[in-house]
Design an enzyme around this catalytic site. Structure first.
Site, PDB file in Angstrom:
ATOM      1  CB  CYS A 170      84.527  57.870  19.358  1.00  7.58           C
ATOM      2  SG  CYS A 170      84.794  58.574  17.723  1.00  7.58           S
ATOM      3  CG  HIS A 310      79.361  54.228  20.178  1.00  8.08           C
ATOM      4  ND1 HIS A 310      80.038  55.341  20.632  1.00  8.08           N
ATOM      5  CD2 HIS A 310      79.753  54.044  18.892  1.00  8.08           C
ATOM      6  CE1 HIS A 310      80.817  55.813  19.654  1.00  8.08           C
ATOM      7  NE2 HIS A 310      80.657  55.045  18.597  1.00  8.08           N
ATOM      8  CD  GLU A 321      76.440  50.299  21.055  1.00  6.13           C
ATOM      9  OE1 GLU A 321      76.369  50.989  22.075  1.00  6.13           O
ATOM     10  OE2 GLU A 321      76.373  50.770  19.903  1.00  6.13           O
ATOM     11  CE  LYS A 342      77.928  58.380  18.976  1.00  6.75           C
ATOM     12  NZ  LYS A 342      77.698  57.646  20.240  1.00  6.75           N
ATOM     13  CG  HIS A 347      79.907  60.001  16.399  1.00  5.53           C
ATOM     14  ND1 HIS A 347      80.552  60.388  17.550  1.00  5.53           N
ATOM     15  CD2 HIS A 347      80.426  58.779  16.076  1.00  5.53           C
ATOM     16  CE1 HIS A 347      81.420  59.461  17.903  1.00  5.53           C
ATOM     17  NE2 HIS A 347      81.361  58.480  17.036  1.00  5.53           N
ATOM     18  CG  PHE A 406      87.683  54.938  14.128  1.00  2.75           C
ATOM     19  CD1 PHE A 406      86.684  53.997  14.075  1.00  2.75           C
ATOM     20  CD2 PHE A 406      87.679  55.955  13.186  1.00  2.75           C
ATOM     21  CE1 PHE A 406      85.675  54.051  13.116  1.00  2.75           C
ATOM     22  CE2 PHE A 406      86.689  56.024  12.210  1.00  2.75           C
ATOM     23  CZ  PHE A 406      85.684  55.079  12.176  1.00  2.75           C
TER      24      PHE A 406
END
Length: 423
Positions: A170, A310, A321, A342, A347, A406
């Site tokens: 990502c 993010h 975050e 998002k 996403h 990830f």
């Protein structure tokens, strides 16, 4: 950044609810959401049955029947946005040496939709253990190798220089643009067509995220399902899309009178070497990427006017975050507006980093911070200024945009108005 300075001179965006740069900004600036029940296949067997789908017709966007047959949906996105970016940038490819023009495309899952569809065909809906290749689309191999994405964009651009695919989950959309900027900075290319694409809304992708309960099961209310930093958040909403940019060396762009959207002033990435999907709550690795990106940009924390987060909407990401922003920016984090797009476009995995670069550039272009939609009940553990519900007017000269993927990938990029300095 040392070496030659790199600027964005053209943009193309294809996102749920906003195909084209203007429509994309209209969606963000009004705080509308583009999430809905999945229509691409029957989602009834799955835990999470919603997504942010793009209303994309390849024919209406200039792709002929042969291109449509040859390319996976994600490759189609990349070519359409690359063409938009080149047109937007007024780039005369005839005036650029082909071997000095390159391509860098990010993707997390490659041609997922094409592979999923063709497996169903060659296996007769899963009935055959030994698949029958004679039923496959002639260009099935292109679906198998994500490098075909870079090849398609290079053909569209007439680019004969460096061409690559970056796949770091990502963070791919940030990392591909940074890689392209690095090639210009060190003199390996003069122009790069760079960005990312993903079209992952397929049964296999939905099943994968169902298995780890990463996506939200809030199927009865798709429009309000993506809730970054909200106390009631319970997972992200899968999306799709692409954003591609024209990158050029600053002096050359000025000589040709190009529009200078933003300078890619700094970048850094880190890996937490900790867990495939887990995040340490202190946000140390993302904070280190933020500090390194600021150093690369020769920028102080106090110079950051907006943080494009993010903001996936999972419990652990948003806390991680928040901690990273505090750790990376110190007290300035509490004075800086932060938002997650998002909440509106979902996403899109590898593509989202580039889509978020586009959102950051447009925030500078319009001196406005897009909101975090659906943020009605702030999580006390996410106690920064997350710009709930409504866009905010704000002079925005320098933006920090970050990504988390990830595998432990953490990336940060600093974007600035080119006139910010003459160093």
């Amino acid at each position: 950044m040392t070496g030659r300075r790199v600027v964005i001179t053209g943009m193309g965006v294809l996102a749920p609810g906003g195909i084209g740069v203007k429509n994309f900004w209209d969606l963000l600036s009004t705080g509308r959401t583009a999430t809905r029940g999945i229509t691409f296949f029957d989602p009834s067997p799955f835990r999470s049955r919603i997504a942010a789908e793009a209303d994309f017709d390849p024919w209406l966007h200039g792709l002929g029947p042969q291109e449509t047959r040859r390319m996976d949906r994600a490759a189609q996105f990349a070519v359409v946005t690359a063409r938009e970016a080149m047109a937007d940038g007024g780039l005369d490819l005839g005036s650029v040496e082909p071997h000095r023009t390159g391509v860098a495309i990010g993707t997390a899952v490659g041609a997922t939709m094409g592979l999923d569809r063709e497996y169903r065909v060659v296996s007769d809906g899963g009935r055959l253990d030994l698949v029958d290749h004679e039923y496959a689309v002639p260009h099935l191999y292109d679906y198998f190798v994500p490098s075909s994405f870079a090849a398609e964009v290079a053909w569209a651009a007439g680019a004969e220089g460096p061409a690559t695919v970056v796949s770091t989950g990502c963070t791919s959309g940030l990392d591909s643009v940074a890689y392209a900027a690095g090639l210009i900075r060190d003199g390996s290319a003069d122009v790069m067509i760079a960005g990312a694409t993903d079209a992952p809304i397929s049964p296999i992708t939905v099943a994968c995220f169902d298995a780890i309960k990463a996506t939200t099961p809030r199927n009865d209310d798709p429009a309000h399902a993506s809730r970054p930093f909200d106390r009631t958040r319970n997972g992200f909403v899968l999306g799709e899309g692409a954003a591609i940019f024209v990158l050029e060396e600053l002096a050359a762009a000025r000589r040709r009178g190009a529009r200078l959207y933003a300078e890619i002033a700094g970048y850094a990435s880190r890996c937490n070497a900790f867990h495939m999907t887990g995040l340490r709550p202190d946000g140390r690795e993302m904070a280190e990427a933020i500090r390194a990106a600021l150093d690369d940009a020769r920028t102080n924390p106090e110079d950051i006017d907006y943080i494009n987060a993010h903001g996936s909407g999972t419990k652990q990401n948003d806390r991680h975050e928040t901690a990273a922003f505090k750790r990376g920016l110190g007290e300035h984090a509490r004075r800086t507006p932060v938002s997650s797009i998002k909440s509106m476009v979902g996403h899109s995995l590898g593509a989202i980093g580039s889509i978020e670069i586009a959102a950051s550039v447009l925030a500078m272009e319009n001196d406005a911070v897009p909101p975090t939609a659906n943020l009605h009940e702030p999580d006390p553990e996410c106690d920064l200024d997350y710009v709930p519900l409504t866009a905010r007017d704000r002079r925005t000269d320098t933006v920090l945009t970050v990504g988390s993927g990830f595998g432990g990938f953490q990336s940060a990029m600093v974007l600035a108005r080119p006139e910010r300095s003459t160093a």
